[in-house]
Each structure stands twice: as structure tokens, then as C-alpha cells.
Design a protein around this motif. Structure first.
Motif, PDB file in Angstrom:
ATOM      1  N   SER A  39     -24.856 -58.794   0.035  1.00  0.00           N
ATOM      2  CA  SER A  39     -24.092 -57.481  -0.478  1.00  0.00           C
ATOM      3  C   SER A  39     -24.220 -56.315   0.150  1.00  0.00           C
ATOM      4  O   SER A  39     -23.454 -56.112  -0.550  1.00  0.00           O
ATOM      5  CB  SER A  39     -25.895 -57.150  -1.191  1.00  0.00           C
ATOM      6  OG  SER A  39     -25.985 -58.442  -2.665  1.00  0.00           O
TER       7      SER A  39
ATOM      8  N   TYR B 200     -20.393 -57.215   1.535  1.00  0.00           N
ATOM      9  CA  TYR B 200     -19.722 -56.143   0.412  1.00  0.00           C
ATOM     10  C   TYR B 200     -19.684 -54.697   0.019  1.00  0.00           C
ATOM     11  O   TYR B 200     -19.033 -53.312  -0.158  1.00  0.00           O
ATOM     12  CB  TYR B 200     -19.970 -56.233  -1.694  1.00  0.00           C
ATOM     13  CG  TYR B 200     -19.916 -57.743  -2.079  1.00  0.00           C
ATOM     14  CD1 TYR B 200     -18.557 -58.184  -2.693  1.00  0.00           C
ATOM     15  CD2 TYR B 200     -20.571 -59.050  -1.833  1.00  0.00           C
ATOM     16  CE1 TYR B 200     -18.121 -59.031  -2.959  1.00  0.00           C
ATOM     17  CE2 TYR B 200     -20.337 -60.374  -2.339  1.00  0.00           C
ATOM     18  CZ  TYR B 200     -18.973 -60.389  -2.861  1.00  0.00           C
ATOM     19  OH  TYR B 200     -18.661 -61.830  -3.243  1.00  0.00           O
TER      20      TYR B 200
ATOM     21  N   LEU C  17     -25.467 -64.200  -8.750  1.00  0.00           N
ATOM     22  CA  LEU C  17     -27.097 -63.350  -8.345  1.00  0.00           C
ATOM     23  C   LEU C  17     -27.805 -64.175  -8.722  1.00  0.00           C
ATOM     24  O   LEU C  17     -28.396 -64.983 -10.339  1.00  0.00           O
ATOM     25  CB  LEU C  17     -26.486 -62.834  -9.524  1.00  0.00           C
ATOM     26  CG  LEU C  17     -25.172 -61.248 -10.328  1.00  0.00           C
ATOM     27  CD1 LEU C  17     -24.990 -60.210 -11.380  1.00  0.00           C
ATOM     28  CD2 LEU C  17     -24.848 -61.089  -8.539  1.00  0.00           C
TER      29      LEU C  17
ATOM     30  N   GLU D  80     -29.300 -60.425  -5.902  1.00  0.00           N
ATOM     31  CA  GLU D  80     -28.581 -59.971  -4.046  1.00  0.00           C
ATOM     32  C   GLU D  80     -27.652 -61.754  -4.768  1.00  0.00           C
ATOM     33  O   GLU D  80     -27.758 -62.890  -5.680  1.00  0.00           O
ATOM     34  CB  GLU D  80     -29.843 -61.117  -3.557  1.00  0.00           C
ATOM     35  CG  GLU D  80     -29.297 -61.002  -1.845  1.00  0.00           C
ATOM     36  CD  GLU D  80     -28.181 -60.105  -0.961  1.00  0.00           C
ATOM     37  OE1 GLU D  80     -27.450 -60.124  -1.218  1.00  0.00           O
ATOM     38  OE2 GLU D  80     -29.154 -59.206  -0.496  1.00  0.00           O
ATOM     39  N   ARG D  81     -26.861 -61.264  -3.694  1.00  0.00           N
ATOM     40  CA  ARG D  81     -25.699 -62.260  -3.563  1.00  0.00           C
ATOM     41  C   ARG D  81     -25.849 -63.349  -2.663  1.00  0.00           C
ATOM     42  O   ARG D  81     -25.981 -62.326  -1.042  1.00  0.00           O
ATOM     43  CB  ARG D  81     -24.094 -61.767  -3.961  1.00  0.00           C
ATOM     44  CG  ARG D  81     -24.601 -61.338  -5.433  1.00  0.00           C
ATOM     45  CD  ARG D  81     -22.937 -61.011  -5.168  1.00  0.00           C
ATOM     46  NE  ARG D  81     -22.240 -59.913  -4.532  1.00  0.00           N
ATOM     47  CZ  ARG D  81     -21.489 -58.600  -5.380  1.00  0.00           C
ATOM     48  NH1 ARG D  81     -20.225 -59.525  -6.233  1.00  0.00           N
ATOM     49  NH2 ARG D  81     -21.039 -57.864  -5.178  1.00  0.00           N
TER      50      ARG D  81
END
Length: 458
Positions: free
Chosen positions: A138, A141, A166, A171-172
Motif C-alpha cells: 500500500s 501505491y 485485499l 493491506e495489499r
């Protein structure tokens, strides 16, 4: 009764086994050697990326290792790796292996805390997060020196692709790189010979599979090997009957609905399946369908490119692609998934690795790989003429229907569970017992769920 019970059929199946071994070897050769024609990067591709407010050259001179399975994604992305290097100055060293070898070796490598691979294809998300192997993304990004979100256009991603990575805390840890859903494949000639229509329900599927089987062709083939990697089609039955694989952190496939689903799975394969079905993995299913040894197959929508390829397939131009069957009164819920790509939390080149993932999943790169027949995560790529031509318009429509009918949360509940592998292994041991007739569905699935829940409890 399986069609290979007669002696001549056994001889044919032995020949078929040799053919499957050759087929698997051919997959390895294709993955290593197949190169698609590259366009002139300087003339054409640079303009597609120039509009991004990203300093593409900021990590010039770094080298990253890209690990993955020999797979449609690695086949599709490989020809364009030199373009990425020309754009960014980042060198990419690919390390691609047969899927079973890759999936077995990667956790060992990550658990050793090796700094390579920097980027890798991944499926067991929960295990990777709980083990600390995956870099959270994240913050990358949000970094405007790395990411131009307007140019990247996340709104162009399929809905399932936006939801899939996700984690429960928002969070990714990954970027989806492919899209697939379990799909029904039918030999159109076999169906026409019996003047039958495409089955829509499971009962219709059972009747059809039994009606079109012959001594030379089984009615249906699906995975049944007693291991978690074979679980994809069987999970589609479980979901479509209204059951879950995991619910409230417990294995849930001993429910009445799941038992009914696996009972149907067993009936289909025991009555109309090929000989040796208990050892079938995805490549056995695909090879049988390509070689006209089975009339119906159920597996990943990504099979479409091979099925429609005259150089590999005897059913090219004659195959039909259809939505996954359903229970009367219910919508089908096929299993879906996205192969994902992650960054090693121990990588020494994390920012360069993220730039690679951004490039690989961007609109312009997805349009290129889609033209090679890759089922990407991009709506624009799925809608492109290049993809429809390479993948097949009917195959694309069926795959999209199955993706839309899929339940992302149910798929993530099992795929992202930290103990997904032992849960899936226990599940498929039970399914295998039902297919072979060793145990009735109720006993097999009850035992399988108890074994899985014992693993969850530790």
C-alpha cells in the motif's frame, strides 16, 4: 463403468499415459522456448508509457529476479521483458519452472529468508503473510515517485481483481496478474452425434456425460488426484451447491450441501470418467480433451488458448465453452482465482520490483499480453479484438460469465487461509475416496473435515 475396463481400452490408456508424459514435457519446452514476435519498442511502445508521471529510469542498472511457474502468464510476459529493460534500465532474470516443482520449492526458499527471487508468482497468500515473506504494497501505491494512479487506472481492473488482493486489514501484499474461473468445455461433435444440448444443471451434466461416452472417449474428465492442487473443480461443486470450504475458521465441507456436491462429483467420474481418474491432475484433463479422449472437461478457463490452438488440439474449432452448471433454483458459483505476483520482503530491490509489477499489470502491457491470449485482469484487455481473436469470443464470454458468478469471499476464505494446503489436501483425499468408491461421500467428507480441523487447531 469406466470405458477402459475392456482389454483393448487398457492398451489405449497406456498409450495415452505416454502421450500425457510427452504433453507435460512439451509444456516445459513451450514455456522455455516460445517467443512471440516483438514489436519495435522505440517506435510503438514508448508512447504508451510516456504519459505516466513516473520516473521510469530511477532504478536503472539494478537487476531483479522474476520467479514463476511455466504458465500462460510467464509465456506471455517473457517476450516483453526486454521492453521493460529498455524503458527502465532494470534487468530482469527469469526463473520459470514446471508448476509442481515451482510450488514445492518456493516456500522453502522464502522460509530461508533468501533475498531472491525479488518478484514471484504466488497463490498461498495467507501462508506468505503469516510467514512474513510478502512485502506490504500500500505504501508503494501511495508513493507518487513510483505510482501514477490516474495513469494506472485501477477502475479498469475486473471487480474480482480489485477485491482479491485485499487482506483482512485492508493491506495489499500482491498484484493479480491473471484471471480464471472454472469453465465447462464440450466436444461439439460428440454432443451433436447424440443430438444433445449443452447441459445447464448438474443432473443434466450427469445424463449427458453418460450418454456421450464411448469405448474410445470418456464422458467427462476432471481432477481427482488426492492432493490440494487438484481441488479447483471439486470446490466449484461445493460452492455451487451452497456450501463453503472454510467458515468461521473451520473446515465446512462436511455440511449436507457439500456432501451432496461431492456425491455428484463422484457419480460423474465413476460412471462416465476415464480409467485411472484417481490420478488425474489438470494436465491429464486438458490432454484428454485436446486428444478427443474425453467429451466433456471442467477446469480453468485458461485452457481455452490450448483448446483452440490447431497445432495442439484435435478439437480446435469444434470445442464449445459454457457457463459452469448449477443446482436448480440456484446460480452457479464456480471457483475463481487470480494468480498473483508478490515482492519478497527480503528483496534488496523492492522499489525496482514494484515498478516491474506496475508495468506488468498496466493497461498497455496488458493489451500486449492479451493479444497473446492471456486472460489478464483488465476490462480493456478482455474487451480488445486481439484478446477475443486469440482466446476465442465464446471462450471469453463463458469465462467472464463464470467470473461474474463467482464468490470472491468464499474463494479467498480457503485460498488465503494460513493452512490452506493441509485443508485442501484433506479435502481432496476425501474427494478421491468418493471417486474411487472407497468410501461414501458422507463418511469421506466428515473424515476429511475432521482431519482439516485438527490441522487448524494445531
Amino acid at each position: 463403468m469406466a470405458p477402459n475396463e475392456k482389454l483393448p481400452e487398457k492398451s489405449r490408456r497406456n498409450s495415452g499415459s505416454a502421450s500425457r508424459r510427452s504433453f507435460v514435457k512439451a509444456l516445459g519446452a513451450a514455456g522455455a522456448l516460445t517467443m512471440l514476435p516483438r514489436r519495435g519498442f522505440a517506435k510503438d511502445a514508448a508512447a504508451d508509457y510516456a504519459g505516466a508521471a513516473i520516473g521510469w529510469k530511477q532504478f536503472s542498472g539494478q537487476t531483479i529476479t522474476l520467479a514463476g511457474a511455466i504458465h500462460p502468464w510467464t509465456n506471455a510476459i517473457t517476450p516483453f521483458l526486454p521492453d521493460f529493460t529498455e524503458l527502465t534500465g532494470i534487468n530482469v532474470v527469469p526463473d520459470f519452472r514446471l508448476e509442481t516443482t515451482y510450488l514445492g520449492a518456493l516456500p522453502i526458499q522464502l522460509n530461508r529468508r533468501d533475498s531472491t527471487p525479488d518478484v514471484f508468482m504466488y497463490t498461498t497468500y495467507g501462508q506468505g503473510i503469516s510467514g512474513g515473506w510478502l512485502e506490504p504494497l500500500s505504501a508503494y501505491y501511495a508513493d507518487k515517485s513510483l505510482t501514477d494512479l490516474a495513469w494506472y487506472d485501477e477502475g479498469d481492473l475486473l471487480k474480482t481483481a480489485r477485491a482479491f488482493p485485499l487482506w483482512r486489514d485492508g493491506e495489499r501484499y500482491a498484484m493479480p496478474i491473471t484471471s480464471e474461473a472454472v469453465t465447462l468445455f464440450i466436444n461439439g461433435d460428440a454432443l451433436a452425434a447424440k443430438n444433445l444440448s449443452v447441459p445447464r444443471t448438474f443432473e443434466e451434466l450427469l445424463v449427458t456425460a453418460n450418454a456421450i461416452k464411448t469405448n474410445e472417449m470418456s464422458g467427462i474428465a476432471m481432477r481427482a488426484q488426492a492432493g490440494g492442487n487438484s481441488s479447483v473443480p471439486a470446490m466449484s461443486f461445493v460452492f455451487s451447491y451452497g456450501a463453503d470450504m472454510v467458515k468461521d475458521n473451520r473446515a465446512a465441507f462436511a455440511s449436507p450441501e457439500a456432501i451432496a456436491a461431492i456425491e455428484m462429483y463422484g457419480q460423474l467420474l465413476s460412471q462416465a470418467g476415464p480409467g485411472g481418474i484417481s490420478g488425474y491432475e489438470w494436465y491429464h484433463v486438458l490432454d484428454d480433451f485436446l486428444q478427443r479422449r474425453t467429451a466433456i472437461a471442467i477446469d480453468s478457463s485458461n485452457f481455452a488458448t490450448d483448446i483452440s490452438n490447431p497445432a495442439r488440439s484435435q478439437v480446435a474449432g469444434r470445442a464449445m465453452f459454457a457457463p459452469f452448471p448449477h443446482v436448480p433454483g440456484r446460480t452457479s458459483v464456480p471457483f475463481m482465482s487470480h494468480w498473483q505476483a508478490c515482492i519478497n520482503s527480503r528483496s534488496r530491490h523492492k522499489r525496482a520490483a514494484f515498478l516491474f509489477l506496475l508495468w506488468a499489470t498496466s493497461k498497455p502491457t496488458s493489451m500486449l499480453t492479451a493479444a497473446a491470449g492471456l486472460a489478464t485482469t483488465r476490462v480493456s484487455a478482455w474487451s480488445s479484438n486481439g484478446f477475443k481473436k486469440a482466446f476465442g469470443a465464446q471462450a471469453a464470454e463463458a469465462a467472464l460469465t463464470n467470473l461474474q458468478n463467482a464468490d470472491v469471499d468464499r474463494a479467498k476464505a480457503i485460498l488465503f487461509h494460513p493452512l490452506s494446503r493441509p485443508i485442501l489436501d484433506a479435502f481432496m483425499i476425501g474427494v478421491n475416496e468418493v471417486v474411487t468408491g472407497a468410501k461414501p461421500a458422507k463418511i469421506a467428507m466428515t473424515n476429511a473435515a475432521e482431519k482439516a480441523n485438527a490441522a487448524i487447531r494445531g
